[in-house]
Design a protein around this motif. Structure first.
Motif, PDB file in Angstrom:
ATOM      1  N   ARG A  52       0.875  -1.183   0.000  1.00  0.00           N
ATOM      2  CA  ARG A  52       0.000   0.000   0.000  1.00  0.00           C
ATOM      3  C   ARG A  52       0.908   1.228   0.000  1.00  0.00           C
ATOM      4  O   ARG A  52       1.726   1.391   0.914  1.00  0.00           O
ATOM      5  CB  ARG A  52      -0.904  -0.031   1.246  1.00  0.00           C
ATOM      6  CG  ARG A  52      -1.931   1.090   1.306  1.00  0.00           C
ATOM      7  CD  ARG A  52      -3.021   0.784   2.334  1.00  0.00           C
ATOM      8  NE  ARG A  52      -2.490   0.587   3.679  1.00  0.00           N
ATOM      9  CZ  ARG A  52      -2.208   1.576   4.542  1.00  0.00           C
ATOM     10  NH1 ARG A  52      -2.440   2.835   4.211  1.00  0.00           N
ATOM     11  NH2 ARG A  52      -1.719   1.307   5.745  1.00  0.00           N
TER      12      ARG A  52
ATOM     13  N   PHE B  70      -1.833   0.836  -4.701  1.00  0.00           N
ATOM     14  CA  PHE B  70      -1.025  -0.340  -4.368  1.00  0.00           C
ATOM     15  C   PHE B  70      -0.047  -0.668  -5.489  1.00  0.00           C
ATOM     16  O   PHE B  70      -0.377  -0.521  -6.676  1.00  0.00           O
ATOM     17  CB  PHE B  70      -1.921  -1.571  -4.161  1.00  0.00           C
ATOM     18  CG  PHE B  70      -2.793  -1.490  -2.939  1.00  0.00           C
ATOM     19  CD1 PHE B  70      -2.390  -2.032  -1.734  1.00  0.00           C
ATOM     20  CD2 PHE B  70      -4.029  -0.845  -3.011  1.00  0.00           C
ATOM     21  CE1 PHE B  70      -3.199  -1.941  -0.606  1.00  0.00           C
ATOM     22  CE2 PHE B  70      -4.839  -0.746  -1.890  1.00  0.00           C
ATOM     23  CZ  PHE B  70      -4.420  -1.292  -0.684  1.00  0.00           C
TER      24      PHE B  70
ATOM     25  N   LEU C 209     -10.206   0.501   2.199  1.00  0.00           N
ATOM     26  CA  LEU C 209      -9.067   0.829   1.333  1.00  0.00           C
ATOM     27  C   LEU C 209      -9.479   1.774   0.203  1.00  0.00           C
ATOM     28  O   LEU C 209      -8.736   1.943  -0.774  1.00  0.00           O
ATOM     29  CB  LEU C 209      -8.476  -0.454   0.719  1.00  0.00           C
ATOM     30  CG  LEU C 209      -7.990  -1.525   1.694  1.00  0.00           C
ATOM     31  CD1 LEU C 209      -7.516  -2.761   0.926  1.00  0.00           C
ATOM     32  CD2 LEU C 209      -6.871  -1.014   2.587  1.00  0.00           C
TER      33      LEU C 209
ATOM     34  N   ASP D 114      -7.160   4.076  -2.060  1.00  0.00           N
ATOM     35  CA  ASP D 114      -5.756   3.728  -1.796  1.00  0.00           C
ATOM     36  C   ASP D 114      -5.075   3.269  -3.087  1.00  0.00           C
ATOM     37  O   ASP D 114      -5.735   2.848  -4.037  1.00  0.00           O
ATOM     38  CB  ASP D 114      -5.660   2.605  -0.743  1.00  0.00           C
ATOM     39  CG  ASP D 114      -5.737   3.158   0.675  1.00  0.00           C
ATOM     40  OD1 ASP D 114      -5.612   4.381   0.843  1.00  0.00           O
ATOM     41  OD2 ASP D 114      -5.931   2.358   1.614  1.00  0.00           O
TER      42      ASP D 114
ATOM     43  N   HIS E 107       1.820  -1.760   5.804  1.00  0.00           N
ATOM     44  CA  HIS E 107       1.645  -1.446   4.380  1.00  0.00           C
ATOM     45  C   HIS E 107       1.947  -2.621   3.452  1.00  0.00           C
ATOM     46  O   HIS E 107       1.636  -2.541   2.265  1.00  0.00           O
ATOM     47  CB  HIS E 107       2.579  -0.290   3.991  1.00  0.00           C
ATOM     48  CG  HIS E 107       2.138   1.054   4.469  1.00  0.00           C
ATOM     49  ND1 HIS E 107       1.535   1.976   3.655  1.00  0.00           N
ATOM     50  CD2 HIS E 107       2.189   1.619   5.700  1.00  0.00           C
ATOM     51  CE1 HIS E 107       1.246   3.068   4.339  1.00  0.00           C
ATOM     52  NE2 HIS E 107       1.643   2.877   5.591  1.00  0.00           N
TER      53      HIS E 107
ATOM     54  N   HIS F 148      -4.970  -6.428   3.761  1.00  0.00           N
ATOM     55  CA  HIS F 148      -4.578  -5.022   3.948  1.00  0.00           C
ATOM     56  C   HIS F 148      -5.650  -4.267   4.732  1.00  0.00           C
ATOM     57  O   HIS F 148      -5.334  -3.472   5.622  1.00  0.00           O
ATOM     58  CB  HIS F 148      -4.386  -4.327   2.592  1.00  0.00           C
ATOM     59  CG  HIS F 148      -3.034  -4.510   1.996  1.00  0.00           C
ATOM     60  ND1 HIS F 148      -1.906  -3.895   2.492  1.00  0.00           N
ATOM     61  CD2 HIS F 148      -2.618  -5.241   0.932  1.00  0.00           C
ATOM     62  CE1 HIS F 148      -0.851  -4.234   1.760  1.00  0.00           C
ATOM     63  NE2 HIS F 148      -1.257  -5.052   0.811  1.00  0.00           N
TER      64      HIS F 148
END
Ligand SMILES: [Zn+2]
Length: 278
Positions: free
Chosen positions: A36, A69, A64, A67, A136, A124
């Motif tokens: 992340r 990744f 999330l 977010d 992360h 996550h």
């Protein structure tokens, strides 16, 4: 991103995937990694032109939402990330509901995120909440000694945690919460992802019976280190048995003292279960 201008998170995944390969954990396309991205990198990658339409996750990870990744690609070999990161990993963005993703960079040559993407994201989501945003990095890989333990006997979570704590006492300090052992489930399924993430409410490592291990840490070094420490203990246990058996090992009381010496405490539920059997 060119060869001479790789951001830190790309250099980190190159190092971690290489180390995993050197340890013998990543045969063929085995194993996958997700990271992340931290705020300082999000600012940069959020300006990238999307490389795909939104794709459904076939599930929802609202924790999330929005977010970003870095995720290894499906069918790709982790050992090749160092050679061609742009082909073997990619950056994805989740939408504002955590239901869809789109590709912002990487997966050149027609790849996409790992088939275990949703398992990674569910993990996550749980660990982001439990660690208050500190963790992360999630790694899934095929560690031969830990896998061998799951072929040796139908251990419980408490039993396998004790084996690992006792055969390399560093483990009592590194993962005092123990390791969750998940009975065999189909890889890539929603069910294995959900069960793994649920176990991650307490544990940072989940062993998949007859398959491998999932781990979450603050960064790739910590996730790698957790797995490395557990795998080393499994190796010592196996070596001692090859020498003729384990005839000397620390009891729970000593392991608790070692953990306490570093300000840690062994998982009380597992300790209670182990004490009830002795
Ligand atoms: Zn696997």
């Amino acid at each position: 991103m060119n060869e001479f201008d790789k951001p830190l998170f790309i250099r980190e995944i190159i190092k971690t995937s290489h180390d995993m390969h050197i340890k013998g954990w990543t045969e063929a396309n085995g194993g996958n990694i997700s990271l992340r991205l931290r705020e300082e990198f999000v600012k940069e990658v959020s300006a990238f032109e999307p490389q795909s339409d939104w794709t459904s996750l076939n599930g929802s990870v609202p924790g999330l939402a929005n977010d970003y990744f870095l995720v290894s690609g499906t069918g790709r070999f982790l050992r090749n990330i160092s050679l061609f990161p742009e082909k073997n990993v990619g950056i994805i963005q989740l939408d504002d509901k955590g239901e869809n993703y789109r590709i912002l960079w990487g997966y050149e040559g027609g790849s996409r995120p790992t088939s275990e993407l949703f398992a990674h994201l569910m993990t996550h989501e749980v660990r982001k909440k439990e660690s208050k945003g500190v963790e992360h990095a999630v790694i899934h890989t095929h560690t031969p000694n830990l896998i061998a333990l799951t072929y040796h006997k139908e251990y419980t979570t408490a039993e396998i945690s004790y084996i690992l704590w006792a055969h390399h006492v560093e483990c009592a300090v590194v993962f005092p919460e123990g390791v969750f052992l998940l009975p065999w489930m189909m890889a890539g399924s929603y069910e294995i992802g959900r069960a793994t993430a649920d176990a991650m409410k307490v544990h940072r490592m989940v062993i998949w019976q007859h398959h491998g291990i999932f781990a979450s840490g603050r960064n790739l070094d910590e996730s790698f280190g957790l797995i490395h420490t557990a795998e080393k203990s499994a190796e010592i246990f196996i070596k001692a048995n090859i020498l003729g058996g384990v005839n000397s090992k620390p009891d729970l009381e000593r392991l608790q003292k070692i953990a306490e010496n570093f300000g840690k405490k062994l998982n009380p539920d597992l300790v209670k279960e182990l004490n009830s059997k002795t």
